[in-house]
Design an enzyme around this catalytic site. Structure first.
Site, mmCIF file in Angstrom:
data_model
loop_
_atom_site.group_PDB
_atom_site.id
_atom_site.type_symbol
_atom_site.label_atom_id
_atom_site.label_comp_id
_atom_site.label_asym_id
_atom_site.label_seq_id
_atom_site.Cartn_x
_atom_site.Cartn_y
_atom_site.Cartn_z
ATOM 1 N N LYS A 76 -27.983 24.829 53.333
ATOM 2 C CA LYS A 76 -27.605 24.218 52.080
ATOM 3 C C LYS A 76 -28.408 22.897 51.641
ATOM 4 C CE LYS A 76 -23.358 22.797 49.661
ATOM 5 N NZ LYS A 76 -21.738 22.473 49.999
ATOM 6 N N SER A 151 -18.361 24.698 47.062
ATOM 7 C CA SER A 151 -19.749 24.587 46.646
ATOM 8 C C SER A 151 -20.964 25.086 47.445
ATOM 9 C CB SER A 151 -20.111 22.910 46.600
ATOM 10 O OG SER A 151 -19.921 22.384 48.010
ATOM 11 N N SER A 175 -15.319 23.889 50.637
ATOM 12 C CA SER A 175 -16.629 24.184 50.373
ATOM 13 C C SER A 175 -17.300 25.288 51.229
ATOM 14 C CB SER A 175 -17.589 23.160 49.871
ATOM 15 O OG SER A 175 -16.883 22.626 48.499
#
Lengths: 484, 95
Positions: A76, A151, A175
């Site tokens: 990420k 997210s 997330s």
């Protein structure tokens, strides 16, 4: 190669059926062929990946290896990667080349994981749909009209589309778990403090946790082994004996006491999602678990207090983005105040600005007690609900998201509706507990995940439950049409 | 909890974020909605409860006061918008 488990890939590498370079090239090619449909990557690190793969192949030949040596991974874009753009999904860091590696990245390199690239995400990890990224929305590979969740939407979508066998995510209010659920993959948020936050761009320091994501629970366990460990550079890192999260994967579930919170299976949960989860929970019963109704009476306050605590902490953490030392700077600043104000107005998106401002308000003179302190008191009540529940049951099971993936654009203009989709995930972050999401079925061809929440440090048990469930179901092996 | 324009302007100033005249109504609405939403917190009596800032109630870990980092100023300044002789440049502050 993209449908194999890590164990199969690891075996293939060790037995020289294929090299890490070939494996890496396979995934790099898939990213090239498919990612323009879903936009799951911000940066593809092709040269670095091939160099790391070559180094891994050398290790594989000399026998100096780890189970994950030579395996590709996507990170990420919230983890600082030395010499590589680290944007956090924001214009504010569009020009930021991290001067150092986060601990998570370092640990990955140490065992020979091969970095394919940095995945797309909601800006500064604030969002539940990956619609707020400066680099464009991410689409759900199961239905490109749908969001992948957020997210960590880029990581989840990349896994679902089989563009990478492993990914990292972060979870502050859900997330990792929510995008895992919406994309039909498996993701785990560890107990707060198990995974070092050094080099992980901060959103809400008392809630943020990095964690592993993959298609199979046993792969999540392998990555968790790599990601965890005491780090003196993170003042909230816990110093505990290192654990092997794979050791109990195959344990029987006989006698496992599962708590079902009355509050989670009430109104607000889509009826078809509830049906899918009911079937999944029956599978766990067949595996030997017993079901018990429990209560989490303060759960309805988890979303309101989170939207005071997280913004408050983010307003402090994002104060560093001032156009002075790194990152975006506005053009032709008139004076210092103008520099700060326009840099931040131009560099941050709307949701980030909203949250910074709510946080600023909640912490400002005259409001601190009424908002931030009050929220932190209720936070203790929420934790105590869980402590009480875990005296009766071993784990708690429930939904991840009230609905399957919603359509792109459906909630993005209505912050509160978006926030309420976190109702089942947030309390776990507030209490610092571990939890995972595993694929449990589909509603209208969009994936639905089942959440398993555990007591502090009970990750091995959560992974055991997920692994046993995955041994008798095949939701987690399904691949979206067009990406097979 | 409905915020007034002046309050939103003050918050934006504290947060060092420029808000244009067009932006103010939208942010006023959004922030007011969020504050109304969190009002539910006040339905609960928390007078006897200690706030919880850390999930595991741990305290900050200390270490011995010795230098363990190297000076890497030049490396870190490579990515700065404007530097000169080791200093970060900003618009003039004092007239």
């Amino acid at each position: 190669m993209h449908t194999k488990t890590l164990t199969e890939l690891g075996l293939g590498l060790h037995q020289r059926q294929f090299s890490s370079v070939e494996l890496t090239q396979h995934f790099l090619q898939r990213i090239q062929d498919y990612d323009d449909q879903i936009n799951s990557f911000i940066t593809v690190t092709k040269e670095i990946a091939l160099a790391q793969a070559q180094a891994a192949d050398v290790c594989l030949q000399t026998g100096k290896t780890h189970p994950l040596t030579g395996i590709p991974i996507a990170h990420k874009d919230i983890f600082c990667t030395q010499g590589v753009k680290t944007s956090c999904g924001s214009k504010m860091l569009d020009n930021f080349i991290a001067p150092y590696n986060s601990t998570v990245i370092e640990k990955g390199s140490e065992v020979g994981l091969v970095m394919l690239g940095k995945t797309n995400m909601d800006e500064f990890a604030m969002g539940s749909s990956t619609e707020t990224s400066y680099y464009g929305i991410v689409k759900n590979p199961w239905d490109i009209q749908a969001v992948p969740g957020g997210s960590s939407g880029g990581s989840a979508a990349a896994l679902a589309a089989r563009l990478t066998p492993l990914a990292t995510g972060t979870d502050t209010g859900g997330s990792i778990r929510q995008p895992a659920s919406l994309c039909g993959v498996t993701g785990l948020k560890p107990t707060y403090g198990l995974v070092s936050r050094y080099g992980m761009i901060a959103f809400a320091s008392s809630l943020d946790q990095g964690g592993p994501m993959a298609c199979h629970a046993q792969d999540v366990a392998l990555l968790l082994n790599v990601m965890t460990g005491f780090d003196p550079r993170d003042s909230t890192s816990l110093n505990r004996p290192k654990e092997d999260y794979c050791v109990h994967l195959n344990d029987s579930l006989t006698g496992l006491k599962i708590g079902l919170p009355k509050e989670y299976f009430a109104e607000g949960l889509d009826a078809q999602v509830a049906q899918v989860l009911e079937v999944a929970i029956k599978e766990l019963e067949k595996l030997g678990a017993t079901l018990h109704e429990i209560h989490l009476p303060h759960n309805h306050l988890s979303v309101p207090i989170y939207y005071i605590i997280a913004p408050a902490e983010c307003s402090s953490n994002l104060a560093r983005y001032d156009g002075v030392r790194f990152g975006y700077r506005c053009e032709h600043p008139k004076d210092l105040m103008d520099l700060y104000k326009r840099t931040r107005a131009e560099g941050f998106g709307a949701e980030v600005k909203r949250r910074i401002m709510i946080g600023t308000y909640a912490l400002s003179a005259g409001y601190y007690d009424a908002y931030y302190l009050q929220a932190q008191k209720i936070r203790r009540l929420i934790k105590e609900d869980f402590v009480k529940a875990f005296q009766e049951v071993d784990v708690i099971v429930g939904p991840v998201s009230p609905t399957p993936a919603f359509n792109i654009g459906e909630k993005v203009n209505d912050p509160i509706t978006m926030y309420l989709s976190d109702i089942y995930t947030i309390s776990v972050n507030l209490a610092g507990l571990p939890a995972l999401s595993m694929p449990a079925g589909f509603v209208k061809q969009r994936p639905v995940g089942l959440q398993v929440m555990g007591n502090y440090f009970d990750e091995a048990r959560l992974l055991n439950i997920a692994h046993r469930y995955q041994q008798c179901t095949s939701w987690h092996t399904m691949i979206p049409q067009g990406f097979a | 909890m409905s915020l007034q324009k002046e309050e939103v302007e003050k918050i934006a100033h504290l947060a060092r974020i420029a808000l244009s005249e067009q932006d103010i109504p939208l942010y006023t609405r959004n922030l007011s909605d969020i504050l109304a939403f969190v009002e539910q917190m006040n339905n609960i009596d928390t007078s006897k409860i200690t706030p919880m800032a850390h999930p595991l109630d741990t305290v900050a870990r200390l270490r011995t006061d010795e230098v363990i980092e190297n000076n890497q100023r030049d490396l870190f300044q490579e990515i700065a918008p404007q530097v000169e002789t080791g200093l970060y440049l900003v618009p003039k502050v004092i007239e």
